[in-house]
Design an enzyme around this catalytic site. Sequence first.
Site, PDB file in Angstrom:
ATOM      1  N   ASN A 136       3.743  40.759  63.523  1.00 57.20           N
ATOM      2  CA  ASN A 136       4.755  41.629  62.730  1.00 57.20           C
ATOM      3  C   ASN A 136       4.657  42.958  63.265  1.00 57.20           C
ATOM      4  OD1 ASN A 136       6.569  43.460  60.998  1.00 57.20           O
ATOM      5  ND2 ASN A 136       6.579  42.268  59.433  1.00 57.20           N
ATOM      6  N   CYS A 139       7.396  46.305  61.516  1.00 58.89           N
ATOM      7  CA  CYS A 139       8.625  46.502  59.906  1.00 58.89           C
ATOM      8  C   CYS A 139       7.577  48.367  59.967  1.00 58.89           C
ATOM      9  CB  CYS A 139       7.768  45.723  58.699  1.00 58.89           C
ATOM     10  SG  CYS A 139       8.678  44.422  58.564  1.00 58.89           S
ATOM     11  N   ASN A 204      12.308  44.278  65.419  1.00 57.11           N
ATOM     12  CA  ASN A 204      12.118  44.730  63.636  1.00 57.11           C
ATOM     13  C   ASN A 204      13.270  45.920  63.957  1.00 57.11           C
ATOM     14  OD1 ASN A 204      11.134  44.699  61.392  1.00 57.11           O
ATOM     15  ND2 ASN A 204       9.632  44.045  62.015  1.00 57.11           N
ATOM     16  N   THR A 205      13.042  46.614  62.746  1.00 56.83           N
ATOM     17  CA  THR A 205      14.068  47.271  61.825  1.00 56.83           C
ATOM     18  C   THR A 205      13.703  48.460  62.691  1.00 56.83           C
ATOM     19  OG1 THR A 205      13.173  47.242  59.702  1.00 56.83           O
ATOM     20  CG2 THR A 205      14.836  45.519  59.764  1.00 56.83           C
ATOM     21  N   CYS A 347      52.315  49.223  72.738  1.00 54.01           N
ATOM     22  CA  CYS A 347      52.171  50.246  72.129  1.00 54.01           C
ATOM     23  C   CYS A 347      53.235  50.085  71.473  1.00 54.01           C
ATOM     24  CB  CYS A 347      52.119  51.138  73.247  1.00 54.01           C
ATOM     25  SG  CYS A 347      52.824  52.777  72.510  1.00 54.01           S
ATOM     26  N   CYS A 357      42.561  61.466  74.807  1.00 51.00           N
ATOM     27  CA  CYS A 357      43.023  62.906  76.360  1.00 51.00           C
ATOM     28  C   CYS A 357      43.192  63.913  76.287  1.00 51.00           C
ATOM     29  CB  CYS A 357      43.370  61.296  77.197  1.00 51.00           C
ATOM     30  SG  CYS A 357      43.387  61.431  78.874  1.00 51.00           S
ATOM     31  N   CYS A 383      38.099  57.177  82.266  1.00 47.60           N
ATOM     32  CA  CYS A 383      36.854  57.141  81.390  1.00 47.60           C
ATOM     33  C   CYS A 383      36.910  56.401  80.038  1.00 47.60           C
ATOM     34  CB  CYS A 383      36.911  58.423  80.524  1.00 47.60           C
ATOM     35  SG  CYS A 383      37.754  58.718  79.535  1.00 47.60           S
TER      36      CYS A 383
HETATM   37  C1  LIG Z   1      15.517  42.856  53.410  1.00 46.75           C
HETATM   38  C2  LIG Z   1      14.799  42.524  55.035  1.00 46.75           C
HETATM   39  C3  LIG Z   1      13.465  42.611  55.518  1.00 46.75           C
HETATM   40  C4  LIG Z   1      13.155  42.542  56.072  1.00 46.75           C
HETATM   41  N1  LIG Z   1      11.253  41.644  56.211  1.00 46.75           N
HETATM   42  C5  LIG Z   1      10.895  41.487  57.269  1.00 46.75           C
HETATM   43  C6  LIG Z   1       9.568  40.579  57.335  1.00 46.75           C
HETATM   44  O1  LIG Z   1       8.780  40.466  56.718  1.00 46.75           O
HETATM   45  N2  LIG Z   1       8.295  40.892  58.240  1.00 46.75           N
HETATM   46  C7  LIG Z   1       9.537  40.877  60.417  1.00 46.75           C
HETATM   47  O2  LIG Z   1       9.389  40.451  60.338  1.00 46.75           O
HETATM   48  N3  LIG Z   1      10.905  41.620  59.301  1.00 46.75           N
HETATM   49  C8  LIG Z   1      11.536  41.497  58.327  1.00 46.75           C
HETATM   50  N4  LIG Z   1      12.676  41.715  58.437  1.00 46.75           N
HETATM   51  C9  LIG Z   1      13.723  42.790  60.306  1.00 46.75           C
HETATM   52  C10 LIG Z   1      14.083  41.169  60.228  1.00 46.75           C
HETATM   53  O3  LIG Z   1      12.903  40.178  60.694  1.00 46.75           O
HETATM   54  C11 LIG Z   1      14.494  41.403  61.723  1.00 46.75           C
HETATM   55  O4  LIG Z   1      13.674  42.116  63.009  1.00 46.75           O
HETATM   56  C12 LIG Z   1      15.847  42.362  61.302  1.00 46.75           C
HETATM   57  O5  LIG Z   1      16.904  42.624  60.067  1.00 46.75           O
HETATM   58  C13 LIG Z   1      16.912  42.731  62.462  1.00 46.75           C
HETATM   59  O6  LIG Z   1      17.587  41.534  62.780  1.00 46.75           O
HETATM   60  P1  LIG Z   1      19.616  41.296  62.231  1.00 46.75           P
HETATM   61  O7  LIG Z   1      19.770  42.992  62.318  1.00 46.75           O
HETATM   62  O8  LIG Z   1      19.445  39.937  62.407  1.00 46.75           O
HETATM   63  O9  LIG Z   1      18.677  41.378  60.441  1.00 46.75           O
HETATM   64  C14 LIG Z   1      13.037  42.476  57.691  1.00 46.75           C
HETATM   65  C15 LIG Z   1      14.963  42.831  56.918  1.00 46.75           C
HETATM   66  C16 LIG Z   1      15.834  42.510  56.427  1.00 46.75           C
HETATM   67  C17 LIG Z   1      16.703  42.842  56.072  1.00 46.75           C
END
Ligand SMILES: Cc1cc2nc3c(=O)[nH]c(=O)nc-3n(C[C@H](O)[C@H](O)[C@H](O)COP(=O)(O)O)c2cc1C
Length: 434
Positions: A136, A139, A204-205, A347, A357, A383
């Site tokens: 990981n 995060c 990841n997020t 429509c 537009c 477009c």
């Molecule tokens: C509440 C929460 C906790 C998470 N904890 C982890 C974690 O412990 N380890 C990890 O690798 N990713 C963690 N993630 C990220 C998810 O594994 C994933 O990469 C991310 O949410 C994108 O996928 P999704 O759009 O399907 O949620 C967490 C996400 C959420 C929402």
Amino acid sequence: MADLTSNFIGIKSPNPFWLASAPPTDKEYNVRRAFEAGWGGVVWKTLGEAGPPVVNVNGPRYGAIWGADRRLLGLNNIELITDRPLEVNLEEMTRVKKDYPDRALIASLMVPVNEESWKRILEAVAGTGCDGVELNFGCPHGMSERGMGSAVGQVPEYVGQVAEWCKTYTDLPVIVKLTPNITDIRKPAQAAKQSGADAVSLINTINSITSVNLDSFSPEPSVDGLGAHGGYCGPAVKPIALNMVAEIARDPATAGLPISGIGGVTTWRDAAEFMALGAGNVQVCTAAMTYGFKVVQEMISGLSQYMDEKGFASVDELVGRAVPQVVNWQDLNLNYIAKARIDQDACIKCGRCYAACEDTSHQAISMSPDRVFEVKDDECVACNLCVNVCPVEGCITMEQMAPGTVDPRTGKVVEKDYANWTTHPNNPGSCAAE
Ligand SMILES: Cc1cc2nc3c(=O)[nH]c(=O)nc-3n(C[C@H](O)[C@H](O)[C@H](O)COP(=O)(O)O)c2cc1C
């Protein structure tokens, strides 16, 4: 019925749908329920080493963005890695793997950047019978301030170094989970590949603040009047994730590097798109947190029906299928000419296309006194804004002009019928029309 079995870097699962490391995979109870519902595999909630305690907030951990129908579009979290004791997690993982030998069980790991810590945690998980490890490096909150998670993923040298240690100290397949909070996603992926990692997973997020309370002036989620940035996920991040997956899939330096696609997968269609862009399987978090574990059943039946329709015998036939069609801008076909077409029967005369537009684009839609909207071909540049703002799906479409016709806007003659091309003309030999 199409065969959905998946073999991702030697890890077999009955389908390509894995739960991503997150609350749904935090404990035995959840994972057993997930496997009963049909998930092909899980990446266990990230384990850390016995060290500084992981203590989560007891205020709200999640913020969200909703669509007009209150459907959850984006989720933000300020949660840390698992706050359950390592020993308990290891015992639970061992039991679960023993009872579900046909499912994939991956240990997600996050420890400080030193060789001894990684060696120790790898030795600890080896006895669980897990099928692989995911590092990981993604995060973006809480742990990154301690020099872990995205603090590692943002420095390709660290990514490479830790991946190398892991390849030294375990025989298990090593998946490197990448952070999207970086300018060029290809760099950490290249470092992972050079260090011998078996695969990357992403995304990841994404760093985010979802909203601000305009009375207390605290970002949400607010913990006792204060907020911190969190990690954003769910359907809203899918376009960002798809692009990053494609970037890695078409980078010659990472050619052949297996990818596990993550980010906003909610339906079978989302999963198929990730796979078409090069992901060998997908991981899901927010959709399971929103709709429960049975959401996988729609994914399984939908993907299998799609594969039957397309005549794909296995998921491998889908993987990477869209990659040749992802090109750089300068490779787009400037001789392709389309015009907007409005279906007058569909429509509803709302006038959104006209407003958009007329005010912000090319003044290419006329409005009659009785609100009939028509496209002016001599102004329309195709477009697509009118298509995107129209509330009636399929009411406005883009139609390619027939070969031989002259574009009244540019005077260009349309050369070829590109409508039946199944791949980009720059890919000779793969075109259905010639
Ligand atoms: C509440 C929460 C906790 C998470 N904890 C982890 C974690 O412990 N380890 C990890 O690798 N990713 C963690 N993630 C990220 C998810 O594994 C994933 O990469 C991310 O949410 C994108 O996928 P999704 O759009 O399907 O949620 C967490 C996400 C959420 C929402």
